[in-house]
Design an enzyme around this catalytic site. Structure first.
Site: not given
Length: 657
Positions: A49, A378-379
């Protein structure tokens, strides 16, 4: 009375010393009979990232910050001065930002020079410019000679004391936009140099894409990646590369989400974007943190190929970061997001007669990248995520049934959102569910058996982000100390022991700039000149380099070894190298004598033992020394049972033919 107290103290001290020197004996039964459980090639991978200056200012080797004046504050990284006073004096000249909004890279600098006052334009780099003595650096810029008689740009690299360590004159010829190039060769090694440019003559010029790259990049690619950082990734032998994140996939708002189509094509035409982490943490506000996308999706795929790793891109599912705005795309407006996923698969895998396959060919890679995985979100968490996941899954598998989709269980390893996500994803027969854990050393040690009772017929698990937090999550004081690495190793034995459920794992975050970080801890630290591997890195490397191909069983009193007497263990067979590999973690302050009792397997007599340990749990590596790294020793063992010594607070790898 005083004498008796002294005697008691001596006796007590002696007893403590004797106790700490004692060796606990422990027997492990190694069962070599087949389990029919494969260790997937993707078992240990890399999570990338762009946080902590990981891309711009990090692995992407560009040394000029804001090279095309695209930041919200277009002169970020730049300073105008007078060469005699080295202080701002616009009487010597000045710079104005011009914009052409029809272009993605819209800004350029118009520089007006009054030669008699010695105008200077300076760039500070990313917390300075790192230069190595005798190395070669490619310097380039685009320039349009507008008016006047400016005949040369005089470019210099100067150290912290304004001493010139390399200088090159570049002659300016003709009208219209042209690219100019030169090569610097510094006379000294400097960590925080600057670029300075002066002009011969007076007049007006336009400048854009002012760039400086080391020639010695990974694989020698022009405008490529920083060699020492990629080498550390290569040495991990990763099974996959997950990119580009992380929360930057989501963006603080949907407008600031990562859009892969804007990161391909010519580097100079890629649209810059503010980085989500520029002010993500109050303790490390970083207003100069942007993304140039010189490291874009094509380069990520190329890097995956270089590393021998499966590419694993993660795409926005139409929800901005739920820790920030949580902005949603309405379901009826989700199609462009879904189409981005379908087009990405075509870009990676389509032949050159397809629209996106042809673009890949034009960028230099006619052969497909053979992408097998894609992540949706992603989350994210909650009902909104599940609704969007369903739409993505149907569209992707209708057209590309062979692609494996990574779904998410939210940002935490437990709780209401986690439970809801898993329940719904199980109903949908999800293929691989991403779990994240940032927690204490104690939590990691106590959760080594986390997957022992997971459903063997349910979705597979991707432990996509994990790291011990030595203080607490999001604390700037977290350390990459030996206790954190050792606790991760203990946890990883449980991941490997459950390889029929857990098929992918990766530590996070990957990189951190010593002067530009936002989050700690991190796997690899670097400055402008060098990098070092943390103890956590060496744990990852030992597991990944010794992952084997088939799971074996190793027991203590017929139980898996997941913390009894502070011991953790897992075993595999490597059919390619005809080896049995045993990983043992001792989190005790006492050393242990381990007797290995092999059953249903014939072992050779040569034993290779790799030991990773440190004198104290608080020990760390640093730029001066990597004192915590594996030590290897060979020995000869007898047939049948054999014993090995396991130091206190250590990870050992045993390899036997």
């Amino acid at each position: 009375m005083k004498i008796k107290n002294k005697i008691f103290t001596v006796l007590l001290t002696s007893c403590v010393a004797f106790s700490s020197a004692q060796t606990t004996k422990f027997t492990l039964d190694l069962d070599g009979s087949p389990t029919n459980i494969k260790i997937q090639p993707t078992m240990y991978g890399i999570f990338f990232e762009d946080i902590n200056f990981a891309a711009d200012g990090g692995i992407y080797a560009e040394l000029i910050k804001n090279r095309s004046f695209e930041f919200n504050e277009p002169l970020t990284g730049w300073k105008q001065a007078n060469t005699k006073t080295l202080s701002p004096n616009l009487d010597s000249g000045f710079l104005t930002i011009y914009s052409e909004h029809s272009k993605t890279n819209k800004n350029y600098a118009r520089i007006t020079v009054y030669n008699d006052k010695n105008y200077i334009l300076e760039n500070e780099g990313f917390r300075g410019i790192g230069l190595h003595q005798g190395a070669k650096y490619d310097f380039s810029f685009d320039l349009e000679n507008v008016s006047g008689n400016i005949s040369a740009v005089n470019a210099s690299l100067v150290d912290e004391n304004e001493n010139i360590i390399s200088t090159v004159p570049i002659l300016i010829k003709g009208k219209g936009w042209q690219k100019y190039t030169a090569v610097f060769s510094p006379s000294d090694t400097v960590e925080k140099a600057k670029l300075q440019m002066t002009f011969t003559g007076k007049g007006v010029v336009n400048m854009d894409m002012i760039s400086l790259f080391p020639q010695d990049t990974w694989k020698g690619r022009k405008g490529g990646l920083r060699k020492d950082l990629v080498q550390k990734l290569y040495d991990l032998q990763p099974g996959f590369l997950r990119f580009p994140g992380g929360c930057i996939v989501e963006g603080r708002t949907l407008a600031e989400r990562y859009q892969w189509k804007k990161t391909i094509g010519k580097v100079e035409d890629r649209e810059n974007l503010i980085n989500k982490w520029n002010n993500g943490f109050a303790h490390r506000l970083t207003s100069d943190y942007w993304q140039s996308f010189g490291l874009g999706f094509y380069e990520y795929f190329q890097l995956s190929e270089d590393l021998g790793a499966e590419p694993l891109p993660i795409l926005s599912c139409g929800i901005a970061c739920q820790f920030n705005t949580g902005e949603l795309v309405h379901l009826e407006e989700l199609n462009p997001f879904v189409q981005d996923a379908l087009d990405l698969i075509e870009f990676a895998n389509g032949d050159i007669n397809t629209k996106w396959g042809k673009i890949r060919e034009e960028m230099g890679h006619p052969k497909p990248f053979n992408m097998k995985y894609i992540g949706v979100g992603n989350e994210q968490w909650g009902e909104d995520y599940i609704e969007r996941y369903k739409i993505f899954e149907k569209a992707i598998h209708s057209k590309y049934p062979e692609i494996k989709i990574i779904s998410g269980s939210g940002p935490s390893p437990d709780g209401e959102f986690f439970d809801y996500g898993w329940k719904e994803l199980q109903k949908l027969n999800a293929q691989i569910v991403d779990e994240h854990y940032y927690n204490s050393a104690k939590w990691f040690q106590e959760n080594a058996a986390r997957y022992d009772k997971y459903d063997r017929n349910g979705p597979k698990v991707f432990a996509g982000e994990y790291a011990v937090q030595s203080v607490k999550t999001v604390s700037p004081d977290n350390k990459n100390n030996w206790e954190s690495a050792l606790s991760e190793a203990a946890f990883m034995t449980g991941l490997e022991r459950n390889a029929d459920v857990v098929t992918m794992t990766s530590y996070a975050p990957l990189f951190a700039h010593a002067d530009g970080w936002q989050w700690t801890p991190d796997l690899i630290w670097f400055n402008n000149l060098q990098s070092y591997a943390t103890p956590n890195y060496y744990v990852q490397k030992l597991f990944s380099n010794n992952k084997g191909t088939d799971l074996l069983r190793i027991y203590h009193n017929k139980n898996v070894v997941s913390g009894q007497e502070k011991l953790y263990a897992t075993a595999v067979k490597d059919s390619q190298n005809n080896e049995v590999i045993i990983k043992i973690v001792n989190t005790d302050s006492q050393k242990k004598s381990i007797e290995i009792n092999p059953k249903n397997v014939k072992l050779g007599q040569k034993l290779t033992k790799m030991i990773l340990t440190a004198p104290v749990l608080s020990a760390e590596n640093n730029f001066k020394t990597e004192s915590i790294q594996p030590v290897e020793e060979d020995s000869v063992i007898k047939k049948g049972k054999f014993s090995v010594e396991i130091p206190a607070n250590s990870l050992i790898i045993l390899k036997i033919k």
